[in-house]
Design an enzyme around this catalytic site. Structure first.
Site, PDB file in Angstrom:
ATOM      1  N   ARG A   1       0.848  -1.186   0.000  1.00  0.00           N
ATOM      2  CA  ARG A   1       0.000   0.000   0.000  1.00  0.00           C
ATOM      3  C   ARG A   1       0.885   1.237   0.000  1.00  0.00           C
ATOM      4  O   ARG A   1       2.099   1.138   0.059  1.00  0.00           O
ATOM      5  CB  ARG A   1      -0.988  -0.021   1.183  1.00  0.00           C
ATOM      6  CG  ARG A   1      -0.346  -0.576   2.415  1.00  0.00           C
ATOM      7  CD  ARG A   1      -0.371   0.195   3.673  1.00  0.00           C
ATOM      8  NE  ARG A   1      -0.377   1.595   3.587  1.00  0.00           N
ATOM      9  CZ  ARG A   1       0.710   2.347   3.733  1.00  0.00           C
ATOM     10  NH1 ARG A   1       1.911   1.818   3.915  1.00  0.00           N
ATOM     11  NH2 ARG A   1       0.619   3.652   3.699  1.00  0.00           N
ATOM     12  N   GLY A   2       0.232   2.421  -0.096  1.00  0.00           N
ATOM     13  CA  GLY A   2       1.009   3.655  -0.246  1.00  0.00           C
ATOM     14  C   GLY A   2       1.184   3.886  -1.747  1.00  0.00           C
ATOM     15  O   GLY A   2       1.494   2.940  -2.491  1.00  0.00           O
ATOM     16  N   ALA A   3       0.975   5.143  -2.162  1.00  0.00           N
ATOM     17  CA  ALA A   3       0.914   5.434  -3.606  1.00  0.00           C
ATOM     18  C   ALA A   3       2.144   4.953  -4.398  1.00  0.00           C
ATOM     19  O   ALA A   3       2.005   4.200  -5.372  1.00  0.00           O
ATOM     20  CB  ALA A   3       0.662   6.928  -3.795  1.00  0.00           C
TER      21      ALA A   3
ATOM     22  N   ARG B   1      -7.120  -0.394  -7.172  1.00  0.00           N
ATOM     23  CA  ARG B   1      -7.415   0.678  -6.206  1.00  0.00           C
ATOM     24  C   ARG B   1      -7.533   1.978  -7.005  1.00  0.00           C
ATOM     25  O   ARG B   1      -6.690   2.261  -7.847  1.00  0.00           O
ATOM     26  CB  ARG B   1      -6.311   0.815  -5.133  1.00  0.00           C
ATOM     27  CG  ARG B   1      -6.392  -0.270  -4.056  1.00  0.00           C
ATOM     28  CD  ARG B   1      -5.516   0.060  -2.862  1.00  0.00           C
ATOM     29  NE  ARG B   1      -6.145   0.994  -1.939  1.00  0.00           N
ATOM     30  CZ  ARG B   1      -5.490   1.575  -0.931  1.00  0.00           C
ATOM     31  NH1 ARG B   1      -4.192   1.338  -0.740  1.00  0.00           N
ATOM     32  NH2 ARG B   1      -6.112   2.403  -0.115  1.00  0.00           N
TER      33      ARG B   1
ATOM     34  N   GLN C   1      -2.669   2.924   9.944  1.00  0.00           N
ATOM     35  CA  GLN C   1      -1.344   2.914   9.289  1.00  0.00           C
ATOM     36  C   GLN C   1      -0.314   3.711  10.071  1.00  0.00           C
ATOM     37  O   GLN C   1       0.874   3.418  10.015  1.00  0.00           O
ATOM     38  CB  GLN C   1      -1.443   3.500   7.866  1.00  0.00           C
ATOM     39  CG  GLN C   1      -2.167   2.644   6.860  1.00  0.00           C
ATOM     40  CD  GLN C   1      -3.616   3.059   6.737  1.00  0.00           C
ATOM     41  OE1 GLN C   1      -4.241   3.452   7.719  1.00  0.00           O
ATOM     42  NE2 GLN C   1      -4.161   2.974   5.543  1.00  0.00           N
TER      43      GLN C   1
ATOM     44  N   ASP D   1      -1.732  10.815  -2.289  1.00  0.00           N
ATOM     45  CA  ASP D   1      -2.018   9.764  -3.276  1.00  0.00           C
ATOM     46  C   ASP D   1      -2.242  10.336  -4.662  1.00  0.00           C
ATOM     47  O   ASP D   1      -2.162   9.625  -5.659  1.00  0.00           O
ATOM     48  CB  ASP D   1      -3.251   8.971  -2.841  1.00  0.00           C
ATOM     49  CG  ASP D   1      -2.901   8.132  -1.634  1.00  0.00           C
ATOM     50  OD1 ASP D   1      -2.920   8.679  -0.510  1.00  0.00           O
ATOM     51  OD2 ASP D   1      -2.544   6.958  -1.825  1.00  0.00           O
TER      52      ASP D   1
ATOM     53  N   ASN E   1      -5.226  12.896  -0.009  1.00  0.00           N
ATOM     54  CA  ASN E   1      -4.449  11.991   0.851  1.00  0.00           C
ATOM     55  C   ASN E   1      -5.398  11.262   1.803  1.00  0.00           C
ATOM     56  O   ASN E   1      -6.615  11.487   1.782  1.00  0.00           O
ATOM     57  CB  ASN E   1      -3.374  12.778   1.622  1.00  0.00           C
ATOM     58  CG  ASN E   1      -2.376  11.869   2.323  1.00  0.00           C
ATOM     59  OD1 ASN E   1      -1.896  10.904   1.727  1.00  0.00           O
ATOM     60  ND2 ASN E   1      -2.079  12.130   3.577  1.00  0.00           N
ATOM     61  N   LYS E   2      -4.833  10.425   2.621  1.00  0.00           N
ATOM     62  CA  LYS E   2      -5.612   9.620   3.578  1.00  0.00           C
ATOM     63  C   LYS E   2      -6.632  10.466   4.325  1.00  0.00           C
ATOM     64  O   LYS E   2      -6.331  11.586   4.766  1.00  0.00           O
ATOM     65  CB  LYS E   2      -4.638   8.958   4.557  1.00  0.00           C
ATOM     66  CG  LYS E   2      -5.228   8.077   5.618  1.00  0.00           C
ATOM     67  CD  LYS E   2      -6.109   6.971   5.087  1.00  0.00           C
ATOM     68  CE  LYS E   2      -5.437   6.088   4.061  1.00  0.00           C
ATOM     69  NZ  LYS E   2      -6.377   5.248   3.296  1.00  0.00           N
TER      70      LYS E   2
HETATM   71  O1  MRU Z   1      -4.626   3.576   1.989  1.00  0.00           O
HETATM   72  P1  MRU Z   1      -3.138   3.706   1.999  1.00  0.00           P
HETATM   73  O2  MRU Z   1      -2.512   3.176   3.238  1.00  0.00           O
HETATM   74  O3  MRU Z   1      -2.515   3.139   0.741  1.00  0.00           O
HETATM   75  O4  MRU Z   1      -2.904   5.275   1.977  1.00  0.00           O
HETATM   76  C1  MRU Z   1      -1.607   5.782   1.965  1.00  0.00           C
HETATM   77  C2  MRU Z   1      -1.555   7.244   2.085  1.00  0.00           C
HETATM   78  O5  MRU Z   1      -2.543   7.910   2.217  1.00  0.00           O
HETATM   79  C3  MRU Z   1      -0.200   7.878   1.977  1.00  0.00           C
HETATM   80  O6  MRU Z   1      -0.171   9.087   2.689  1.00  0.00           O
HETATM   81  C4  MRU Z   1       0.097   8.173   0.502  1.00  0.00           C
HETATM   82  O7  MRU Z   1      -0.070   7.023  -0.283  1.00  0.00           O
HETATM   83  C5  MRU Z   1       1.463   8.705   0.301  1.00  0.00           C
HETATM   84  S1  MRU Z   1       2.661   7.437   0.494  1.00  0.00           S
HETATM   85  C6  MRU Z   1       4.213   8.046   0.303  1.00  0.00           C
END
Ligand code: MRU
Length: 358
Positions: free
Chosen positions: A53-55, A90, A201, A242, A252-253
């Protein structure tokens, strides 16, 4: 970065066994498990279930997904179908589509017999470039932390949301990279880690990776940031993203927006760290960003470890209650102090982004 004093990346290709290796993030912080992804289905599942996970990391995983699709079937129709399935696994992080499009462009007009070599080379390049970008984000963000430290001459308190750490990228992280660089330079930093409900997270991943790098940090409930800012206990916020629109609006999250509002009200600088692969050059209106809605069970159930070391899931909501689980929100550009990118720090605006990247 390190786990138990050993250096890791979050993803790599095992040439001998022709599998992709990942750190299964659904088991952290309680269990450190390296998992094999053997085919395209495994990669799509890993992205959907958030084992990766994470962009930036889901971009890297998707590029290796194309490699595994070619190993599975030497057939461009199958690879094309796999690329579409990957993009839909996703919806919000744009790095996923960015990486798949780049892989497919490389594979256009070549012979299927050359495809594996070309794809593997490109997937590795995407991941290596991400490491370089994240390292440079760190060096650029370090200057901001240094400035604060020069004035304050005491520990710099930084608040972050979700996990935009090395676990969300291939290495270094985005929001955490300036922190790691500051720590290496001997600047005392302390991190307020938003727990980041519902999947935690922040607590499960950010605090874990900071602990492994020996960086002082404190987990806080998501709603605590506001009072800490009012008390003067936060010197700056750094979050990841993201998808950042070319207008400077930052997706973002979920919960990032509320933190930005609190930061604005308290004159706390609010920075967003991102590689250019996270910029969306097409969408103008943030309402057009596809916001992922995940299963409400992520809210109503919680997982932890029991006294026998067993991972257990329990229900915490009333049985009859409905719940809604939107995974992301958007922070308008006006609340963003600056974007920390691999090329430098710029204003969150079309002009500044175009000057830096176009
Ligand atoms: O749902 P996730 O855990 O994939 O979300 C991740 C985030 O929101 C991060 O802040 C984003 O992907 C940046 S990662 C360098």
């Amino acid at each position: 970065m390190r786990i138990e004093e050993k250096d890791y990346n979050t993803i790599w290709f095992d040439e001998k066994n022709q599998v992709v290796k990942i750190i299964d993030q659904t088991k952290l912080p309680h269990k450190f498990i390296i998992k094999d992804l053997k085919n395209i289905k495994d990669v799509i599942n890993a992205i959907k279930k958030m084992e990766v996970r994470g962009a930036p990391l889901i971009g890297g995983a998707a590029s290796y997904g194309i490699v595994l699709a070619i190993i599975e079937k030497k057939d461009f129709d199958f690879v094309k179908k796999s690329s579409e399935d990957l993009i839909h696994s996703r919806p919000t992080a744009i790095n996923l589509k960015w990486a798949v499009d780049r892989m497919m462009k490389k594979l256009s007009n070549i012979n299927i017999n050359e495809a594996l070599k070309v794809a593997l080379n490109e997937a590795r390049k995407i991941c290596e470039e991400d490491i370089k970008s994240c390292k440079n984000i760190g060096l650029n963000g370090l200057k901001i932390i240094e400035e604060i430290y020069k004035k304050k001459k005491e520990t710099v308190n930084i608040l972050t949301h979700c996990n935009a750490g090395w676990l969300a990228t291939i290495d270094w992280g985005t929001a955490t990279s300036p922190i790691y660089h500051a720590h290496k330079k001997g600047i005392p930093v302390h991190i307020w880690v938003d727990e980041t409900r519902p999947r935690n997270q922040g607590a499960n991943l950010t605090s874990y990776e900071l602990n492994e790098e020996k960086i002082p940090n404190t987990i806080i409930a998501d709603n605590t940031g506001g009072i800490l800012m009012q008390r003067g206990d936060v010197d700056m916020c750094i979050v990841g993203t993201d998808r950042t629109l070319f207008t400077g609006d930052v997706c973002n999250k979920v919960g990032t927006y509320l933190k930005a509002l609190a930061a604005h009200d308290n004159n706390v600088p609010f920075y967003v760290a991102l590689p250019s692969s996270t910029i969306d050059w097409n969408i103008r209106d943030f309402k057009d960003i596809p916001i992922e809605e995940r299963n409400a069970e992520e809210l109503s159930h919680i997982e932890g470890i029991d006294q026998h070391g067993k991972i257990k899931k329990v229900m915490i909501y009333p049985e009859k209650s409905k719940a809604m689980n939107l995974a992301f929100d958007v922070t308008p550009a006006k609340y963003v102090t600056g974007l920390i990118t691999e090329k430098g720090v710029c204003e969150a605006s079309t002009d500044a982004l175009q000057k830096m990247f176009k």
